[in-house]
Design a protein around this motif. Structure first.
Motif, PDB file in Angstrom:
ATOM      1  N   LYS A  81      22.066 -16.301  -2.637  1.00  0.00           N
ATOM      2  CA  LYS A  81      21.719 -16.571  -4.045  1.00  0.00           C
ATOM      3  C   LYS A  81      20.842 -15.456  -4.612  1.00  0.00           C
ATOM      4  O   LYS A  81      20.982 -15.068  -5.770  1.00  0.00           O
ATOM      5  CB  LYS A  81      20.968 -17.903  -4.160  1.00  0.00           C
ATOM      6  N   ALA A  82      19.922 -14.989  -3.802  1.00  0.00           N
ATOM      7  CA  ALA A  82      19.036 -13.908  -4.260  1.00  0.00           C
ATOM      8  C   ALA A  82      19.844 -12.642  -4.521  1.00  0.00           C
ATOM      9  O   ALA A  82      19.658 -11.955  -5.528  1.00  0.00           O
ATOM     10  CB  ALA A  82      17.951 -13.648  -3.221  1.00  0.00           C
ATOM     11  N   GLU A  83      20.752 -12.343  -3.615  1.00  0.00           N
ATOM     12  CA  GLU A  83      21.560 -11.128  -3.764  1.00  0.00           C
ATOM     13  C   GLU A  83      22.482 -11.218  -4.980  1.00  0.00           C
ATOM     14  O   GLU A  83      22.781 -10.204  -5.618  1.00  0.00           O
ATOM     15  CB  GLU A  83      22.391 -10.884  -2.497  1.00  0.00           C
ATOM     16  N   ALA A  84      22.876 -12.448  -5.303  1.00  0.00           N
ATOM     17  CA  ALA A  84      23.792 -12.630  -6.434  1.00  0.00           C
ATOM     18  C   ALA A  84      23.077 -12.600  -7.780  1.00  0.00           C
ATOM     19  O   ALA A  84      23.708 -12.513  -8.828  1.00  0.00           O
ATOM     20  CB  ALA A  84      24.542 -13.954  -6.274  1.00  0.00           C
ATOM     21  N   LEU A  85      21.769 -12.688  -7.779  1.00  0.00           N
ATOM     22  CA  LEU A  85      21.019 -12.699  -9.041  1.00  0.00           C
ATOM     23  C   LEU A  85      21.168 -11.340  -9.728  1.00  0.00           C
ATOM     24  O   LEU A  85      20.895 -10.304  -9.127  1.00  0.00           O
ATOM     25  CB  LEU A  85      19.541 -12.997  -8.753  1.00  0.00           C
ATOM     26  N   PRO A  86      21.604 -11.322 -10.999  1.00  0.00           N
ATOM     27  CA  PRO A  86      21.780 -10.040 -11.679  1.00  0.00           C
ATOM     28  C   PRO A  86      20.484  -9.242 -11.695  1.00  0.00           C
ATOM     29  O   PRO A  86      19.424  -9.794 -11.991  1.00  0.00           O
ATOM     30  CB  PRO A  86      22.182 -10.446 -13.106  1.00  0.00           C
ATOM     31  N   GLY A  87      20.592  -7.982 -11.346  1.00  0.00           N
ATOM     32  CA  GLY A  87      19.410  -7.118 -11.351  1.00  0.00           C
ATOM     33  C   GLY A  87      18.822  -6.899  -9.973  1.00  0.00           C
ATOM     34  O   GLY A  87      17.995  -6.007  -9.791  1.00  0.00           O
ATOM     35  N   VAL A  88      19.241  -7.707  -8.989  1.00  0.00           N
ATOM     36  CA  VAL A  88      18.723  -7.503  -7.634  1.00  0.00           C
ATOM     37  C   VAL A  88      19.486  -6.357  -6.980  1.00  0.00           C
ATOM     38  O   VAL A  88      20.706  -6.304  -7.025  1.00  0.00           O
ATOM     39  CB  VAL A  88      18.856  -8.800  -6.798  1.00  0.00           C
ATOM     40  N   ARG A  89      18.751  -5.409  -6.397  1.00  0.00           N
ATOM     41  CA  ARG A  89      19.390  -4.218  -5.813  1.00  0.00           C
ATOM     42  C   ARG A  89      19.361  -4.204  -4.287  1.00  0.00           C
ATOM     43  O   ARG A  89      20.158  -3.519  -3.664  1.00  0.00           O
ATOM     44  CB  ARG A  89      18.723  -2.942  -6.351  1.00  0.00           C
ATOM     45  N   ALA A  90      18.424  -4.904  -3.697  1.00  0.00           N
ATOM     46  CA  ALA A  90      18.394  -4.957  -2.222  1.00  0.00           C
ATOM     47  C   ALA A  90      17.555  -6.137  -1.769  1.00  0.00           C
ATOM     48  O   ALA A  90      16.571  -6.485  -2.408  1.00  0.00           O
ATOM     49  CB  ALA A  90      17.824  -3.670  -1.645  1.00  0.00           C
ATOM     50  N   VAL A 120       8.428 -12.169   5.333  1.00  0.00           N
ATOM     51  CA  VAL A 120       9.704 -12.668   5.851  1.00  0.00           C
ATOM     52  C   VAL A 120      10.873 -11.889   5.239  1.00  0.00           C
ATOM     53  O   VAL A 120      11.850 -11.598   5.901  1.00  0.00           O
ATOM     54  CB  VAL A 120       9.844 -14.180   5.549  1.00  0.00           C
ATOM     55  N   ALA A 121      10.739 -11.558   3.966  1.00  0.00           N
ATOM     56  CA  ALA A 121      11.826 -10.845   3.286  1.00  0.00           C
ATOM     57  C   ALA A 121      11.242 -10.037   2.136  1.00  0.00           C
ATOM     58  O   ALA A 121      10.150 -10.332   1.646  1.00  0.00           O
ATOM     59  CB  ALA A 121      12.859 -11.836   2.756  1.00  0.00           C
ATOM     60  N   ALA A 122      11.977  -8.991   1.724  1.00  0.00           N
ATOM     61  CA  ALA A 122      11.541  -8.176   0.590  1.00  0.00           C
ATOM     62  C   ALA A 122      12.735  -7.900  -0.308  1.00  0.00           C
ATOM     63  O   ALA A 122      13.853  -7.711   0.171  1.00  0.00           O
ATOM     64  CB  ALA A 122      10.928  -6.876   1.075  1.00  0.00           C
ATOM     65  N   VAL A 123      12.460  -7.916  -1.603  1.00  0.00           N
ATOM     66  CA  VAL A 123      13.522  -7.742  -2.592  1.00  0.00           C
ATOM     67  C   VAL A 123      13.154  -6.582  -3.505  1.00  0.00           C
ATOM     68  O   VAL A 123      11.985  -6.426  -3.861  1.00  0.00           O
ATOM     69  CB  VAL A 123      13.647  -9.033  -3.448  1.00  0.00           C
ATOM     70  N   ALA A 124      14.155  -5.773  -3.882  1.00  0.00           N
ATOM     71  CA  ALA A 124      13.953  -4.777  -4.938  1.00  0.00           C
ATOM     72  C   ALA A 124      14.891  -5.115  -6.087  1.00  0.00           C
ATOM     73  O   ALA A 124      16.066  -5.420  -5.865  1.00  0.00           O
ATOM     74  CB  ALA A 124      14.238  -3.376  -4.427  1.00  0.00           C
ATOM     75  N   HIS A 136      12.321 -16.447  -4.654  1.00  0.00           N
ATOM     76  CA  HIS A 136      12.319 -17.912  -4.654  1.00  0.00           C
ATOM     77  C   HIS A 136      13.722 -18.487  -4.444  1.00  0.00           C
ATOM     78  O   HIS A 136      13.881 -19.683  -4.278  1.00  0.00           O
ATOM     79  CB  HIS A 136      11.682 -18.444  -5.941  1.00  0.00           C
ATOM     80  N   LEU A 137      14.712 -17.626  -4.471  1.00  0.00           N
ATOM     81  CA  LEU A 137      16.085 -18.091  -4.212  1.00  0.00           C
ATOM     82  C   LEU A 137      16.485 -17.890  -2.750  1.00  0.00           C
ATOM     83  O   LEU A 137      17.585 -18.242  -2.351  1.00  0.00           O
ATOM     84  CB  LEU A 137      17.071 -17.338  -5.123  1.00  0.00           C
ATOM     85  N   ILE A 138      15.597 -17.319  -1.967  1.00  0.00           N
ATOM     86  CA  ILE A 138      15.894 -17.142  -0.538  1.00  0.00           C
ATOM     87  C   ILE A 138      15.562 -18.444   0.185  1.00  0.00           C
ATOM     88  O   ILE A 138      14.448 -18.948   0.066  1.00  0.00           O
ATOM     89  CB  ILE A 138      15.083 -15.970   0.057  1.00  0.00           C
ATOM     90  N   ALA A 139      16.562 -18.970   0.885  1.00  0.00           N
ATOM     91  CA  ALA A 139      16.344 -20.238   1.602  1.00  0.00           C
ATOM     92  C   ALA A 139      16.027 -19.935   3.065  1.00  0.00           C
ATOM     93  O   ALA A 139      16.813 -19.285   3.752  1.00  0.00           O
ATOM     94  CB  ALA A 139      17.581 -21.113   1.502  1.00  0.00           C
ATOM     95  N   VAL A 140      14.853 -20.381   3.502  1.00  0.00           N
ATOM     96  CA  VAL A 140      14.455 -20.158   4.898  1.00  0.00           C
ATOM     97  C   VAL A 140      14.284 -21.506   5.575  1.00  0.00           C
ATOM     98  O   VAL A 140      13.617 -22.395   5.056  1.00  0.00           O
ATOM     99  CB  VAL A 140      13.106 -19.397   4.997  1.00  0.00           C
ATOM    100  N   LYS A 141      14.935 -21.663   6.721  1.00  0.00           N
ATOM    101  CA  LYS A 141      14.721 -22.869   7.518  1.00  0.00           C
ATOM    102  C   LYS A 141      13.950 -22.452   8.766  1.00  0.00           C
ATOM    103  O   LYS A 141      14.363 -21.561   9.486  1.00  0.00           O
ATOM    104  CB  LYS A 141      16.058 -23.490   7.902  1.00  0.00           C
ATOM    105  N   TYR A 142      12.807 -23.088   8.943  1.00  0.00           N
ATOM    106  CA  TYR A 142      11.944 -22.733  10.083  1.00  0.00           C
ATOM    107  C   TYR A 142      12.034 -23.791  11.176  1.00  0.00           C
ATOM    108  O   TYR A 142      12.056 -24.985  10.890  1.00  0.00           O
ATOM    109  CB  TYR A 142      10.479 -22.661   9.637  1.00  0.00           C
ATOM    110  N   ASP A 143      12.068 -23.344  12.411  1.00  0.00           N
ATOM    111  CA  ASP A 143      11.819 -24.242  13.544  1.00  0.00           C
ATOM    112  C   ASP A 143      10.360 -24.058  13.926  1.00  0.00           C
ATOM    113  O   ASP A 143       9.972 -22.957  14.341  1.00  0.00           O
ATOM    114  CB  ASP A 143      12.698 -23.865  14.749  1.00  0.00           C
ATOM    115  N   PRO A 144       9.559 -25.105  13.773  1.00  0.00           N
ATOM    116  CA  PRO A 144       8.135 -24.918  14.053  1.00  0.00           C
ATOM    117  C   PRO A 144       7.866 -24.600  15.521  1.00  0.00           C
ATOM    118  O   PRO A 144       8.548 -25.123  16.414  1.00  0.00           O
ATOM    119  CB  PRO A 144       7.505 -26.255  13.659  1.00  0.00           C
ATOM    120  N   LEU A 145       6.897 -23.743  15.762  1.00  0.00           N
ATOM    121  CA  LEU A 145       6.398 -23.459  17.104  1.00  0.00           C
ATOM    122  C   LEU A 145       4.962 -23.984  17.166  1.00  0.00           C
ATOM    123  O   LEU A 145       4.303 -24.077  16.132  1.00  0.00           O
ATOM    124  CB  LEU A 145       6.435 -21.949  17.379  1.00  0.00           C
TER     125      LEU A 145
END
Lengths: 768, 333
Positions: A81-90, A120-124, A136-145
């Motif tokens: 979803k983040a990558e599909a957002l218009p204007g996102v380059r990486a 966790v992630a970086a967007v340009a 905010h469109l990046i979905a992260v599922k965590y397994d707690p440690l």
């Protein structure tokens, strides 16, 4: 102190000459004078260019998604979803990022997180807003440690182990011993033990952490907010495996560092990799909330001190155990074991002494040096403890300190100090303060109190430093120094040092700094209060070299034999013989030189081997306390610091005033509040993280110069950036006790702690 | 910040109609100090949505007015600036408790932006509520993190549960002590209610701190002329000397004759999910000659129902001290 002998080894000049030992600053023309800070007007008017202001054509904006878990494995990560957002380059995550080793733990982004706030992630993206929408469109599922937040919990059996060596950094405490503490305690008339805690203090720089990065065929160019251009350059070159001449770091002004901008951090790496990926310049600055984990912080500590004293106040044994909290990784962990620092080991004469420091890994953000790291935590506890000891034996706290005065550096083979003006600091600050006189409170429900503290900060070790001084064709001089301007005025005092050596007016000496590609390696980074003492002597040596070359050129023009140039001197820009029979202006020599510039270079001679170098001082405060509502107002502060020669009193005063205020913040209101269940910081904003406001600072914040001439280098300076914070907290705590008879041993001393202590005292569950 | 549409309203009724039109998706925008902060921090949950539309109240003519008519009292438009309330000469002279409370709000810069209506309608400062990562009870989650977490500063000692927020307003305790009324405007009708009943606790409504309907706005607060001999005082405790919310605050307005309290209203701030009217304390004060002992008794009465949480027992003592001092200050003739 005026008759101090400066060793010849630090006065080495060009071509076998010897530099003149500078006397009292009153005899000097540029050094010791209040030159206004270079760039001050630009900063006040807003025209100074900071990294944040840099706008490049086709620049992208980056945002970082950080972990909201204290310890977890990333089970799933969906960036579609983040990558599909218009204007996102990486979008960079551990899945697609190239392997760049960042910390001991491995790659810059990994599939596990060890603290809240870890990237966790970086967007340009084309705009800052799109970049933030995208993260905010990046979905992260965590397994707690399994995680652990509090250091004392992490030391318990059964706690999740965060490092191979266990949760205690390196698997064991850092121990220092001299004499026999047990024996000393037996010899003592009074044995006393007490525990103190200090809280996490953040740097809270006004300018956010971040940079603008352009990675193209010419290499990597970074417009940074950094304390040193060279260290960041070296680290980026090493991590990205680039030749050093392909990495350029530019930083002219910094909006605050305090230890948090010394090195290449995650954001540098992520911005560089986003620029490499997109082929476009990238601007990455943190949000204010992310600043708290990204800038890192001063550790919180739990410290126990135990001492044995004779009835007459002689200290015979001292034991100090400190537990500091560090993050889950090795990076920064050493800073958690520094609270048993110079204060405990060096400040007082004590034959039997032992310190034991634990840095404990927890799932909290990593540590960074924070203005006066180690010694500040040390003295916040030690100097309250010393007051308590003084009270136990019934001696005035200042007299107790003087009685146990150490003339030599006990932990370093009892070396003599290059200078020690602590006794002068005590006396002149006590006198200016009016020690012993308590004023009347302003209202019946308020109480006045006075308190003091000593301070110590470790002086510089021997380091190499190189600088240049160019005489331009018009006769003006330009210092060339590889530093960033941390904001304290190093660039200003370098012009004064050069002007003094060159015999020129301060106004005709400028400086070029803040660009790793056009300056020498003057300092790696401005940390540890080192810049003046490390780089200043190199600047003087460079100026001396330029002066020597100027005199040689002048001698040619005046028809004087090269062997007789020692008869020439320079004053106010005019070169003359001793009998004034022949003279020529610097400008004239420079003009005749034309494009064949006089370029002086110089390096710093090593420190004398047989001297210990430490910075000392004394701080006195008066407070007014409304104990029923827990309100403390610091009314007055007087600080005297032996930092060697004050090169520029205007800047020295402002360092001392600012440092005291930062220490006051740590003592009274600044504290990271973190939920110990989930590792989430609850006050990661400037509103609830209580930095002092203009209404909180004392009306009187006086800085005094004990006029010490230090013997360890050619400018007689030791360093001043950090010391004024170091003793502030204990002086305030001691004054609060003097006012109220309530001893709050946990910093910060907030209203809840005072009101609670008052309640416990009135109900008889607390003494003192 | 999430992007949004900004619509200028021309009248209170139009603002209400716009809220009605975009029901659930719109919020009124006053000074923005709180609302935009929440939006920047992306504070949302099942029961709290970030707005897509902001209805701008600044474009409504005269909504920022402050007017006084002798005998009738004071009228504060919802958009009156806190700094104007603080500086207003009439308010300083005739309603000093209100000027004192206004001067205690935030910092000078924020007082220049903050409005009366916005100050009354601000969201609580609970740091769990304001943390985007935690789905707390008040945002529609199932856990109140403060109950077993860190509740040292901005959590309740009175009327707490199931959520333990405190109301952060400085103006509200003073205005309630002054027996103010608040006028609310909906798309079709308006209503005026006592300011005291404008606020609700978390048992009455977990998700909202007042009785505003989704398509209503605050239009005006009216403060009746205090009776002859009426005096008030507002005291606030906090960590820093500026730019901090109340750990506790006390507002006392009373009529005094011959050193004796004839009538009074006592309101505490920062201690309960709503500005806390201490009626038992008022009873303890009425008819009494003001002195240290009476003030202490009043303070004891006001806090007798206090049920502090794990870390905020000190706030009971703090509130008592403030109230005692406010009674003595207001009673000083």
């Amino acid at each position: 102190m005026a008759n101090v002998k400066i060793p010849d080894s630090v006065l080495v000049g060009p071509e076998g000459t010897k530099l003149k030992a500078w006397g009292s600053s009153k005899e000097l023309s540029a050094v010791g004078k209040p030159r206004p800070k270079i760039g001050a007007q630009e900063k006040v008017t807003g025209s100074a260019i900071y990294a944040y202001d840099v706008q490049l054509p086709r620049m992208l904006y980056a945002a970082v998604l950080s972990s909201d878990r204290a310890h977890a494995r990333i089970a799933a990560l969906d960036t579609r979803k983040a990558e599909a957002l218009p204007g996102v380059r990486a979008v960079l995550t551990y899945k697609n990022i190239e392997p760049v080793k960042w910390e001991q733990e491995g790659n810059i982004l990994r599939d596990t997180v060890g603290y809240v706030g870890e990237p966790v992630a970086a967007v340009a993206a084309e705009t800052e807003e799109i970049a933030y929408d995208a993260i905010h469109l990046i979905a992260v599922k965590y397994d707690p440690l399994p995680s652990v937040i509090e250091p004392l919990d992490a030391m318990k059996p059964g706690a999740p182990q965060l490092q191979k060596a266990g949760n205690v950094w390196q698997g064991k405490p850092v121990i220092y011993k001299r004499g026999d503490v047990e024996k000393g305690l037996k010899e003592a008339d009074i044995v006393y033990e007490q525990t103190y805690t200090t809280s996490v203090q953040h740097h809270t720089t006004m300018e956010l952490h971040g940079c603008v990065v352009q990675w193209d065929r010419d290499g990597l160019t970074v417009w940074d907010s950094a304390q040193g251009v060279n260290q960041v350059r070296d680290q980026l070159a090493s991590r990205f495996n680039l030749p050093v001449n392909k990495v350029r770091v530019i930083c002219k002004y910094v909006g605050g560092g305090f230890g948090s901008k010394n090195s290449a951090k995650h954001y540098h790496g992520l911005a560089a990799l986003l620029s490499k990926r997109t082929g476009r310049p990238v601007k990455l600055f943190n949000t204010r909330e992310d600043e708290f984990p990204v800038s890192r912080h001063r550790p919180k500590t739990i410290q126990t001190l135990k001492a044995g004293v004779k009835k007459d106040g002689t200290l015979v044994a001292l034991y100090h155990k400190a537990i500091g909290q560090c993050g889950p990784y090795l990076d920064g962990a050493a800073l958690g074991a520094r609270a048993t620092g110079d204060g405990t080991k060096s400040l007082y004469l004590c034959p039997n002494l032992m310190t034991e420091a634990y840095s404990v890994h927890t799932n909290t953000p990593l540590l960074a040096p924070t203005r006066g790291p180690g010694d500040t935590e040390n003295l916040f506890a030690l100097e309250q403890f010393i007051d308590e000891l003084a009270e136990k034996v019934g001696i005035n706290p200042l007299e107790f300190r003087k009685k146990n005065y150490a003339e030599v550096d006990q932990p370093h083979d009892n070396h003599h100090y290059s200078s020690k003006g602590l006794d002068r600091c005590y006396d002149m600050a006590a006198k200016a303060f009016g020690w012993g006189q308590k004023a009347k409170a302003s209202a019946p429900h308020k109480k006045r109190g006075i308190g003091m503290s000593s301070l110590i900060w470790h002086g510089n070790r021997t380091e190499k430093s190189q600088a240049g001084v160019i005489i331009q064709p018009d006769g003006t001089a330009e210092v060339v120094a590889g530093i960033a301007s941390l904001g304290v005025g190093a660039e200003t005092i370098f012009t004064q040092i050069a002007a003094e050596e060159l015999g020129m007016k301060m106004e005709s000496v400028g400086i070029r700094w803040g660009d790793s590609s056009s300056t020498p390696y003057t300092i790696n980074t401005s940390s540890g209060s080192r810049t003046t003492a490390i780089a200043g002597p190199a600047v003087r040596a460079a100026a001396a070299d330029a002066r020597h070359k100027l005199l040689k050129a002048a001698a040619r023009l005046l028809g004087i034999k090269p062997t007789e140039i020692a008869t020439l001197s320079i004053k106010d820009g005019v070169i003359s013989t001793g009998d004034q029979s022949k003279k020529i202006s610097v400008a004239e020599v420079a003009r005749k030189q034309g494009r064949e510039l006089i370029i002086g270079t110089g390096h710093r001679p090593p420190n004398p081997e047989d001297m210990a170098i430490e910075i000392f001082g004394a701080q006195f405060v008066e407070v007014e306390v409304d104990e029923q509502i827990g309100e403390v107002k610091v009314l007055r502060a007087v600080t005297a610091i032996d930092c060697g020669r004050w090169i520029n009193p205007l800047l020295a005063e402002s360092q001392i005033q600012g440092g005291f205020i930062q220490g006051m913040g740590m003592a009274l209101s600044e504290e990271r509040i973190m939920d110990s269940r989930n590792g989430i910081q609850l006050n990661a904003n400037l509103h609830e993280y209580g930095m002092p406001t203009s209404l909180d600072v004392p009306d009187t914040n006086l800085a005094l110069d004990p006029e010490v001439i230090d013997a360890s280098n050619n400018i007689n300076a030791k360093g001043l950036g950090e010391p004024p914070l170091v003793g502030a907290g204990a002086a305030i705590a001691n004054a609060i006790y003097n006012a109220t008879d309530i001893r709050v041993r946990d910093y910060p001393i907030t209203p809840n702690r005072i009101v609670q202590a008052l309640k416990e005292r009135s109900s008889g569950t607390r003494q003192g | 910040m999430k992007s949004f549409q900004l619509i200028d309203a021309r009248s209170p009724q139009e603002a209400a109609s716009l809220l009605n039109k975009y029901k659930g998706k719109a919020q009124p925008l006053a000074g923005g100090g709180d609302l935009l902060y929440l939006m920047k921090d992306r504070i949302e949950g099942r029961q709290i949505q970030m707005p897509d539309v902001l209805v701008n109240l600044e474009s409504i003519p005269k909504l920022d007015s402050i007017s006084y008519e002798k005998g009738k009292g004071l009228k504060l438009g919802a958009m009156a600036l806190v700094s104007d309330v603080e500086a207003n000469k009439t308010i300083r002279e005739r309603f000093p408790i209100l000027a004192q409370a206004a001067a205690e709000v935030a910092s000078p810069q924020l007082r220049n932006m903050g409005t009366v209506g916005g100050n009354l309608c601000q969201k609580p400062r609970c740091w769990y509520y304001r943390n985007a990562h935690l789905p707390c009870l008040k945002k529609g989650g199932s856990t109140c993190y403060a109950l077993e977490g860190d509740n040292r500063y901005y959590h309740a000692i009175l009327e707490g549960g199931p959520c333990y927020i405190v109301h952060p307003s400085d103006l509200a305790p003073a205005l309630i002590a002054l027996n103010s009324q608040v006028a609310l405007v909906g798309p079709k009708q308006s209503r005026t209610i006592p300011l005291e009943s404008f606020f609700v606790n978390t048992k009455q409504n977990l998700y909202q701190e007042n009785v505003l309907k989704p398509d209503e706005i605050v239009q005006e607060v009216s403060v009746p002329e205090p009776k002859e001999g009426s005096r008030g005082f507002y005291l606030k405790s906090r960590i820093r000397k500026s730019w901090d919310f109340a750990l506790a605050s006390a507002a006392v307005q009373m009529e005094i004759a011959g050193g004796v309290c004839r009538d009074c209203r006592i309101v505490l701030g920062g201690v309960a999910p709503l500005p806390y009217r201490a009626k038992d304390a008022e009873t303890a004060l009425k008819g009494k000659k003001i002195n240290e002992q009476v003030a202490l008794k009043v303070a004891e009465e006001a806090l007798k129902a206090a049920q502090p949480m794990s870390m905020n027992a000190y706030k009971v003592d703090l509130a008592k001290t403030l109230l005692k001092r406010a009674v003595l200050q207001a009673g000083k003739v």
